[in-house]
Structure formats: structure tokens, C-alpha cells
Design an enzyme around this catalytic site. Sequence first.
Site, PDB file in Angstrom:
ATOM      1  N   HIS A  19       0.844  -1.200   0.000  1.00 53.57           N
ATOM      2  CA  HIS A  19       0.000   0.000   0.000  1.00 53.57           C
ATOM      3  C   HIS A  19       0.880   1.252   0.000  1.00 53.57           C
ATOM      4  O   HIS A  19       2.111   1.163  -0.031  1.00 53.57           O
ATOM      5  CB  HIS A  19      -1.004  -0.010   1.156  1.00 53.57           C
ATOM      6  CG  HIS A  19      -0.390  -0.071   2.526  1.00 53.57           C
ATOM      7  ND1 HIS A  19       0.356   0.956   3.053  1.00 53.57           N
ATOM      8  CD2 HIS A  19      -0.402  -1.036   3.472  1.00 53.57           C
ATOM      9  CE1 HIS A  19       0.757   0.643   4.261  1.00 53.57           C
ATOM     10  NE2 HIS A  19       0.322  -0.583   4.540  1.00 53.57           N
ATOM     11  N   HIS A  22       4.043   1.649   2.209  1.00 50.42           N
ATOM     12  CA  HIS A  22       5.277   0.982   1.757  1.00 50.42           C
ATOM     13  C   HIS A  22       5.908   1.784   0.618  1.00 50.42           C
ATOM     14  O   HIS A  22       7.126   1.948   0.561  1.00 50.42           O
ATOM     15  CB  HIS A  22       4.982  -0.435   1.250  1.00 50.42           C
ATOM     16  CG  HIS A  22       4.251  -1.287   2.241  1.00 50.42           C
ATOM     17  ND1 HIS A  22       3.012  -1.804   2.011  1.00 50.42           N
ATOM     18  CD2 HIS A  22       4.596  -1.677   3.499  1.00 50.42           C
ATOM     19  CE1 HIS A  22       2.612  -2.490   3.068  1.00 50.42           C
ATOM     20  NE2 HIS A  22       3.555  -2.423   3.983  1.00 50.42           N
ATOM     21  N   CYS A 127       1.884 -10.326  20.487  1.00 48.27           N
ATOM     22  CA  CYS A 127       0.906  -9.966  19.451  1.00 48.27           C
ATOM     23  C   CYS A 127       1.288 -10.675  18.154  1.00 48.27           C
ATOM     24  O   CYS A 127       2.340 -10.383  17.583  1.00 48.27           O
ATOM     25  CB  CYS A 127       0.861  -8.453  19.212  1.00 48.27           C
ATOM     26  SG  CYS A 127      -0.206  -8.060  17.790  1.00 48.27           S
ATOM     27  N   CYS A 130       1.887  -8.168  15.210  1.00 50.71           N
ATOM     28  CA  CYS A 130       3.169  -7.448  15.246  1.00 50.71           C
ATOM     29  C   CYS A 130       4.330  -8.434  15.173  1.00 50.71           C
ATOM     30  O   CYS A 130       5.461  -8.027  14.935  1.00 50.71           O
ATOM     31  CB  CYS A 130       3.358  -6.692  16.554  1.00 50.71           C
ATOM     32  SG  CYS A 130       2.242  -5.359  16.866  1.00 50.71           S
ATOM     33  N   CYS A 145      -3.354  -5.011  22.062  1.00 51.03           N
ATOM     34  CA  CYS A 145      -2.216  -4.485  21.308  1.00 51.03           C
ATOM     35  C   CYS A 145      -2.483  -3.018  21.004  1.00 51.03           C
ATOM     36  O   CYS A 145      -3.537  -2.690  20.448  1.00 51.03           O
ATOM     37  CB  CYS A 145      -2.031  -5.265  20.010  1.00 51.03           C
ATOM     38  SG  CYS A 145      -0.845  -4.458  18.918  1.00 51.03           S
ATOM     39  N   HIS A 148      -2.756  -2.887  16.935  1.00 55.20           N
ATOM     40  CA  HIS A 148      -3.807  -3.629  16.235  1.00 55.20           C
ATOM     41  C   HIS A 148      -5.124  -3.715  17.009  1.00 55.20           C
ATOM     42  O   HIS A 148      -6.115  -4.222  16.490  1.00 55.20           O
ATOM     43  CB  HIS A 148      -3.314  -5.034  15.891  1.00 55.20           C
ATOM     44  CG  HIS A 148      -2.158  -5.019  14.934  1.00 55.20           C
ATOM     45  ND1 HIS A 148      -0.846  -5.118  15.345  1.00 55.20           N
ATOM     46  CD2 HIS A 148      -2.123  -4.867  13.591  1.00 55.20           C
ATOM     47  CE1 HIS A 148      -0.056  -5.038  14.282  1.00 55.20           C
ATOM     48  NE2 HIS A 148      -0.794  -4.886  13.216  1.00 55.20           N
ATOM     49  N   LYS A 297      -3.104   5.688  10.933  1.00 55.44           N
ATOM     50  CA  LYS A 297      -2.034   5.149  10.103  1.00 55.44           C
ATOM     51  C   LYS A 297      -2.623   4.143   9.124  1.00 55.44           C
ATOM     52  O   LYS A 297      -3.446   3.325   9.496  1.00 55.44           O
ATOM     53  CB  LYS A 297      -1.022   4.444  11.012  1.00 55.44           C
ATOM     54  CG  LYS A 297       0.139   3.868  10.240  1.00 55.44           C
ATOM     55  CD  LYS A 297       0.898   2.846  11.077  1.00 55.44           C
ATOM     56  CE  LYS A 297       1.841   2.069  10.194  1.00 55.44           C
ATOM     57  NZ  LYS A 297       2.134   0.745  10.690  1.00 55.44           N
ATOM     58  N   LYS A 300      -2.353  -2.551   6.496  1.00 45.98           N
ATOM     59  CA  LYS A 300      -3.103  -3.652   5.923  1.00 45.98           C
ATOM     60  C   LYS A 300      -4.172  -4.112   6.891  1.00 45.98           C
ATOM     61  O   LYS A 300      -5.302  -4.347   6.536  1.00 45.98           O
ATOM     62  CB  LYS A 300      -2.142  -4.819   5.656  1.00 45.98           C
ATOM     63  CG  LYS A 300      -1.177  -4.524   4.558  1.00 45.98           C
ATOM     64  CD  LYS A 300      -0.025  -5.494   4.558  1.00 45.98           C
ATOM     65  CE  LYS A 300       0.947  -5.180   5.676  1.00 45.98           C
ATOM     66  NZ  LYS A 300       2.324  -5.506   5.367  1.00 45.98           N
TER      67      LYS A 300
END
Length: 501
Positions: A19, A22, A127, A130, A145, A148, A297, A300
Site C-alpha cells: 500500500h 510501503h 501480538c 506485530c 495491542c 492492532h 495510520k 493492511k
Amino acid sequence: MAVSFYVTTPIYYVNAAPHLGHAYTTIAADIIARHHRQRGEEVFFLTGTDEHGEPVADAAHAQGVEPQQLADRNSERFRALAPRLGASNDFFIRTTDPQHMAKVAEILTHVKDNGHVYLGTYEGWYCPKCADFKAENEVDDGARCPIHHIQLTREQEDNYFFALSSFQQALERLYEEQPEWVAPRSRYNEALSFIRSGLRDVPLTRHRLTWGVPVPWDEQHVFYVWFDALLNYVSALSYAREGEDLTGTFWPADCHLIAKDILRFHTIYWPALLLAAGLELPRRVFVHGYLLMEGEKMSKSLGNVLDPFAVIDRFGSDALRFYLMRDVSFGQDGSVSTAAFEQRYESELANEYGNLVARTVAMIGRYRGGTLSACELDTALAADFDGLPGRVCELIDRVELSLALDEIWQRVRRLNRYVEERAPWRLAKDPAAGPELDRVLATLAEGLRLISVLLHPYMPESTIKVLEVLGASEPSLAGESLRPGQIGRVGALEPLFPKGA
Ligand code: MSP
């Protein structure tokens, strides 16, 4: 021998498709790589994919495929993204490359032989998204987390541990002696305060996982994915170019680019691991901010993803590269949106740089048949342009990519103002003003060449078109290449950034 320069991006997880986040890091690393090539340095630019570990294994199982299949499919998408972004990476590493896996086993065995590994029991929060173990003070209320927002489970595992705590003093010394080693300063402070809060040993291997690099001294284990992944920066150099080992030329790395999500791994685990392995430390970790969409942020797992392929299809990769470096101050978080993109595209790319190019080229064609006369340049611009290349180099050396771009952009604007001030169309009507018109056109063309060379790392495709039209296509900053008087016959050019694209 040429100076060498080695820049890296993180290697991206293959549990989903690439995405814009990256793309952002890859573009930034490419700007740095291209800039250093312009300076005549020997550059190695590395990117790639991180393919082992729980997030990938879990995503594969959820889709009913083997981890290798998912890794192959998504790694290919990351590999294809780089050229679409205009990225000039010298290699694309995959952590499933057998050469990488062999190197990981070799280096980590060395770390064990050096006395930094022991067998112990891990008990605490983990997690799976992560792929990270979390201390009590790193989890949100209700054992969630913080990234997430999922409920974490307590894990208990017999693992080999890496004796991170024994590097406490060595790391404190590193931070003291090399205050530039993590930038920006706020990230340096964050890492240092983590170190000062007291380091704990970390698992080096995972017992229950199978999707990873097998531990040579105990086949019941695979290496914890982060150690496998970090070592890509070293392993790649040993096999990127067939028949050559580039380690001696490029290690230690000059710049690891990352975002703050993976700060601790790069600024604490990584130097400690290298010290344990007896390898030199990288010169700098630069931590950029997050691209935010609707305040969160992009990621994905959160699902709020803007597709860089779609943006590139419509506007081209140069426009995306420019926008990301211009709209979000590099090093800080910033929001991105389609509306802001379109606004910058029109007002800055089309109306400022695009228009400057179009009018400069058109006037040289119309008034002088495409040929500049040899003449002294107008001193009116000297104060604005003198020292500019040095200033840009200095800012890029500090990874201040948005500040450097702003320095250049102020000169784009200055040249447009110069056109208005000198009004070449009026000079063209006055036969006595011929020499003056020659000087204005040469000054404009030289200014345009200089800013196009400096902009080249940001917008490689469009600037090459401009430099070719000026008959001076080499975008070099080295030696005498910026000396005026090298512009050839000036040709014609299609609009660089057409409106209504
Ligand atoms: N595989 C690990 C990195 C291992 S490096 C030895 C990983 N992968 S990741 O796919 O999650 O990529 C994280 C990195 O992608 C960030 O550090 C950053 O470089 C980039 N970004 C991902 N999302 C981003 C934003 N929304 N904004 C800015 N950068 C983003 O972590």
C-alpha cells in the site's frame, strides 16, 4: 576509488499487498539513492520482502494456502511495485532466498558461539500481528495491542534467548558517542529512554512455529522472525551480485530508512545483534513519520488503504513521488488525501514547474530558433542560486528530504518571477534589446537546468525529459557538470503535467 553509499528500506511483510505506506519509504530511499549516484558515488539500494513468521503463516492458513505460496504471490507484488514507483533498487531480497537463510543461520550461530545465547522460558504478552513480545507497560488496558487493538494472549514458551540486557552499557555508549545515529532527534530520545529504562533479554527463537529459518543447533526451533529479517541488510550484500561479495564495499550501511513502528528493532535489537556478531554498526537509522488517512495510520490490518497503483496509473509516478515529499514534512506524520494531491498537482506541478519548462522552451524556440547565444548570465539571480547545490546536498545528507525539495521549489518560483520581471515578450519586440533577450533566455535555461538536475532524484522521468530538451541530459552533480554553458540546441516538449489527467 569512488565513495560508497548503502541505503535500505525495511523489508515488507508479505501477509498482504503493498500500500501507499510501503511506497512512501521506497520512494524516499530511492530519492536518497539517486541523489548519491548524482554525486558520483557507488550506491547500493536494497529493498525486499520479509516472508517468515507468524503473521505470514496465519494469513496463509486463513486463505487455505501454504505460507510459501502466499509469500511468492505477494512478494511478486512488492517486487513489481518498485519499478512502478520509479525506484532504482539494486536488488530485491526475499528472506526465503536460500542464500539469505544460510547467512542467518551462520551469523546467529556465531552469536551463540560468542556466548550471547541461552535456553530459557518466555512468559508474557505476544501480538501475532506485530510478531512482537510486549512488556506489561507496552500493552493497552484489557491486554490489547496498542497498534492492532486486538486482545493479546499470554504465551509461555521454551526459547533460546538473546542476551540483549548485556548490551545495555554498549548501547548507551553508542548513543552518547554518535548522537546522529538515530534521527530525527525525537526518535533518538525515544530509543535512548527505552534503553535507559532497562533492557531485558529477548527470545531469539520460536519453538512452536515452523515457518522460519531452522535453528542449526536445535531443529525444534526456528529463528524469531525479527532476527531473520534484520539480517537481510547484511546477507543481501553477500549474494546480490552473482560471483561477488559486496560486503566489503558497502557494509556498514549508511542509512536504514524506517517508520517509527519498527524503531525498537532497528535502534536497539539491531545494533546489539551486530555487536554480538562482531559486525560493524550502520551509520544511521532515519525514522520517518506515518502517512495518515482520516487521522489513522494506513495499514493492511486496519483496512484503510489507498492504492498507489491507481494514483500512478492516472498521474504518473513522478507526481506521486513529488506529492508525498512535498505535502508531508519528511520525518513527521502527515495526512494525505486525493484532494490535496490534486491541488498540488495542479498548482505546483502543472502551473509552476510545468509552466516554467513550457514557457522557457517555447520562448527559446520562438525568439531564437532553439539556440542560445554564449553570453554572461544575469547577475540578478546569483544571490538566489549561488550555493544551492551545496545546500541541497547538506540537507539530503541529513535526510531532510522535504526541506531540500522546498529549497529547490523556491527557485522554481524565483525563475517564474524572473520571467515576469524581465518579460522576454516585450524585449523581443525591441530590436535594441537583442543582447538583453539573449541574456534573459540563457539565464532562464541555465536556472531550469540546475533545478531540474537537483529535482531529478524526486522526479526522475520528467526531469530527464527536460534535460534532454535542453540538450544536457546528464543529471550529474559531480565535478564540473553544473558549470553553465553546456546547454545544446533546445527542442520541443509535450506538457509535462497535463491538466485534467
Ligand atoms: N517486516 C517488517 C520490517 C522488517 S525490516 C528488517 C515490517 N514490515 S511492514 O510491511 O509492516 O512494513 C513496515 C514499514 O512500512 C514501516 O516501517 C514503513 O517503512 C512503511 N509503512 C507502512 N505503513 C506506513 C504508513 N502508513 N506511513 C509511513 N510508512 C509506512 O514492519
